[in-house]
Write an enzyme that holds these catalytic residues in place. Structure first.
Site, PDB file in Angstrom:
ATOM      1  N   GLU A 153      13.168 127.807 -35.536  1.00  0.00           N
ATOM      2  CA  GLU A 153      11.950 127.222 -36.121  1.00  0.00           C
ATOM      3  C   GLU A 153      12.154 125.799 -36.632  1.00  0.00           C
ATOM      4  OE1 GLU A 153      10.131 129.837 -38.950  1.00  0.00           O
ATOM      5  OE2 GLU A 153       9.674 131.343 -37.443  1.00  0.00           O
ATOM      6  N   GLU A 163      11.182 136.952 -33.533  1.00  0.00           N
ATOM      7  CA  GLU A 163      10.726 137.360 -34.872  1.00  0.00           C
ATOM      8  C   GLU A 163       9.274 137.780 -34.796  1.00  0.00           C
ATOM      9  OE1 GLU A 163      11.329 134.850 -38.354  1.00  0.00           O
ATOM     10  OE2 GLU A 163      13.262 134.192 -37.539  1.00  0.00           O
TER      11      GLU A 163
HETATM   12  C1  BG6 Z   1      10.533 132.764 -40.490  1.00  0.00           C
HETATM   13  C2  BG6 Z   1      12.015 132.525 -40.718  1.00  0.00           C
HETATM   14  O1  BG6 Z   1       9.889 131.536 -40.606  1.00  0.00           O
HETATM   15  O2  BG6 Z   1       9.857 133.550 -41.403  1.00  0.00           O
HETATM   16  C3  BG6 Z   1      12.703 133.644 -41.485  1.00  0.00           C
HETATM   17  O3  BG6 Z   1      12.673 132.283 -39.513  1.00  0.00           O
HETATM   18  C4  BG6 Z   1      11.833 134.064 -42.653  1.00  0.00           C
HETATM   19  O4  BG6 Z   1      13.980 133.226 -41.872  1.00  0.00           O
HETATM   20  C5  BG6 Z   1      10.528 134.608 -42.091  1.00  0.00           C
HETATM   21  O5  BG6 Z   1      12.420 134.976 -43.529  1.00  0.00           O
HETATM   22  C6  BG6 Z   1       9.595 135.146 -43.148  1.00  0.00           C
HETATM   23  O6  BG6 Z   1       9.341 134.173 -44.118  1.00  0.00           O
HETATM   24  P1  BG6 Z   1       9.163 134.551 -45.629  1.00  0.00           P
HETATM   25  O7  BG6 Z   1       8.873 133.285 -46.325  1.00  0.00           O
HETATM   26  O8  BG6 Z   1       8.034 135.499 -45.689  1.00  0.00           O
HETATM   27  O9  BG6 Z   1      10.454 135.181 -46.029  1.00  0.00           O
END
Ligand code: BG6
Length: 520
Positions: free
Chosen positions: A170, A416
């Site tokens: 990202e 993800e």
């Molecule tokens: C993504 C990242 O943007 O979102 C992760 O790659 C991150 O590392 C995930 O944990 C969720 O984001 P957050 O802020 O809800 O923990």
């Protein structure tokens, strides 16, 4: 398109789960590990929720075998993790730390022994602090050389065993959070520098891919991008044009470089006009054009909706109302999650809830706002939101996969996707039916995309265990495995599989066959 019957997921589909080093490993200063920019940043008061740090995180470093056994029990086919650069090379570009490499050898071999494909991410935001101090990190081209050196060590050590690699996680998020919104290290608000840094990371990505193709024949590599489709608020042509602008500025700006080796024409022009475009030398241009990823990693949480950003817009316009509704919703989300915000060192109130890097908007009067003439983010009245104000939009997932394949023609690997929620333990069990629903809806949407013809090679849900959220501490949980930890960082760190763990195990076992079916 609606189908009577969806195609099956392909044979050998990589059902997986994800994590990132800083968010799980802990052991921040053990066995020779150097500090990362996050180790330093999280220790500065006011930067993270309740001052949570990755010093211990969920102690994966010491509980490696237990976590690997849980992965096997779940039947994972792939596990995406990131490598802490400063564990492998504590000073970023100096000597290798054998104990650090050994940790990743144990992880990778442990996965392979259990029949799980390792999917390492080389850079998930935790730059060695020494490089920040020596060169101002990614602001300097020396950081690109350092990254290449680190990648060479990783490729030569593990290239014989690891097939799938991710270069950068990202880039859109960490460059804007770090150099614009002042929410990640190095906490700057300087758009011109943000574009310089971004260009350097593009070059680092291209150098890593080029090197990989030389050193690891037969391996596959690509970046993971945080992608969201952009919707116009309505069919007003001015809003449609705004959505074209937003897609170019928020998505193509990175993806065209990764996949076509060039910056998108219109956004580049716009930035040049504002005097904030990166300088691209002939050698840079040649490098970017020659390095092609083998697949595109896709991190999908949601897309966004935009309208024209007329500087003279009357205050009672429909879009302003939508914007107010969005604001109210965010405030509500904050109330629901019990966040009251914290005072930073300087004393100003700082909200850690509702921070959504994909939808950040320049504040009124904020200097250097390149997208102001191009578009404005709006609330989407058609989709629900999570307790943290993130839109829940499985159809957008199908759209995303379709758009990405249509534009770039590369196989896609979902690296993800998941739901952050405040889970509760009831009599030692975690009944996270909301997470199952979220994942099932997204997996069905992805199955529709596969039926449409999109080549998706795998899906790694975020996340395997609960982990430290960069800015939201431990209360915003994503894992299939509950970890007893809290924002006071005093839990037992014991692991308990949630209901979603057993659900996903059955989905994997049937290669997605159980999706959308009644379960006993
Ligand atoms: C993504 C990242 O943007 O979102 C992760 O790659 C991150 O590392 C995930 O944990 C969720 O984001 P957050 O802020 O809800 O923990």
């Amino acid at each position: 398109m609606h189908y009577e019957k969806l195609d099956d997921y392909p044979e050998g589909f990589l059902w997986g789960a994800s994590s990132a080093a800083y968010q799980i490993e802990g052991a921040a200063a053990e066995d020779g590990k150097g500090s990362s920019i996050w180790d330093v940043y999280a220790h500065e008061p006011g930067n993270t929720y309740k001052g949570t740090t990755g010093d211990v995180a969920v102690d994966h470093y010491h509980r490696l075998v237990e976590d690997l056994d849980l992965m096997k029990r779940m039947g994972l086919k792939a596990y995406r993790f990131s490598v802490a650069w400063s564990r492998v090379i504590p000073t970023g570009d100096g000597a290798v730390n054998p104990a650090g490499l050994n940790f990743y050898a144990r992880l990778i071999d442990g996965l392979l022994e259990r029949g799980i494909q390792p999917v390492p991410t080389l850079y998930h935001w935790d730059l060695p602090e020494a490089l920040q101090e020596k060169y101002e990190g990614w602001e300097s081209r020396q950081c690109i050389d350092a990254f290449e050196k680190y990648c060479r060590i990783m490729f030569t050590t593990f290239g014989d065993r690891v097939k799938y690699w991710i270069t950068i996680n990202e880039q859109n998020v960490f460059t804007s959070m770090g150099y614009r919104w002042q929410l990640h290290p190095p906490k700057k608000n300087d758009v011109k520098t943000m574009f310089v840094v971004n260009h350097h990371v593009n070059l680092a990505n291209a150098r890593a891919i080029t090197l990989f193709h030389k050193l690891v024949p037969g391996g596959l590599i690509g970046p993971s991008f945080g992608y969201g489709p952009v919707y116009p608020l309505n069919s007003d042509p001015a809003n449609v044009l705004a959505s074209v602008n937003a897609d170019d500025f928020n998505n193509n700006w990175w993806l065209d470089v990764y996949c076509r080796g060039e910056y998108p024409y219109f956004t580049l022009k716009a930035l040049q006009r504002m005097g904030i475009a990166p300088e691209v030398s002939a050698a840079d241009d040649a490098l970017l054009r020659s390095a092609k990823p083998d697949f595109l990693g896709v991190n999908y949480y949601h897309g966004g909706t935009v309208a024209e950003n007329r500087l003279d817009r009357p205050t009672d316009s429909a879009s302003d109302k939508a914007s107010e509704a969005d604001q109210a919703d965010k405030t509500d989300a904050t109330a629901k999650t019990g966040t009251t915000g914290e005072k930073s060192e300087k004393g100003e109130k700082k909200e850690f809830s509702g921070i959504d890097p994909y939808l950040m908007q320049p504040k009124e009067g904020q200097a250097q706002t390149p997208e102001v003439p191009m578009f404005q983010s709006m609330a989407n009245p058609y989709v629900k939101k999570s307790a943290w104000g993130w839109e829940i939009d499985p159809v957008g997932f199908r759209i995303a996969l379709r758009q990405l394949f249509e534009k770039y023609g590369l196989p896609l690997f979902v690296t993800e996707n998941g739901l952050g929620a405040a889970d509760k333990v009831e009599n030692g069990e975690i009944h996270d039916s909301y997470r199952i629903k979220y994942l099932e809806d997204h997996l069905l949407a992805m199955k529709e995309a596969v039926t449409d013809g999109v080549p998706v090679i795998g899906y790694c849900a975020w996340s395997f265990t609960d982990l430290l959220s960069w800015l939201n501490g431990y209360r915003k949980r994503y894992g299939f495995v509950y970890v007893d930890c809290n924002d006071e960082q005093s839990g037992t760190l014991d692991r308990t599989p949630k209901d979603s763990f057993f659900w996903y195990r059955d989905i994997i076992k049937t290669n997605g066959g159980l999706l959308g079916k009644e379960r006993a």
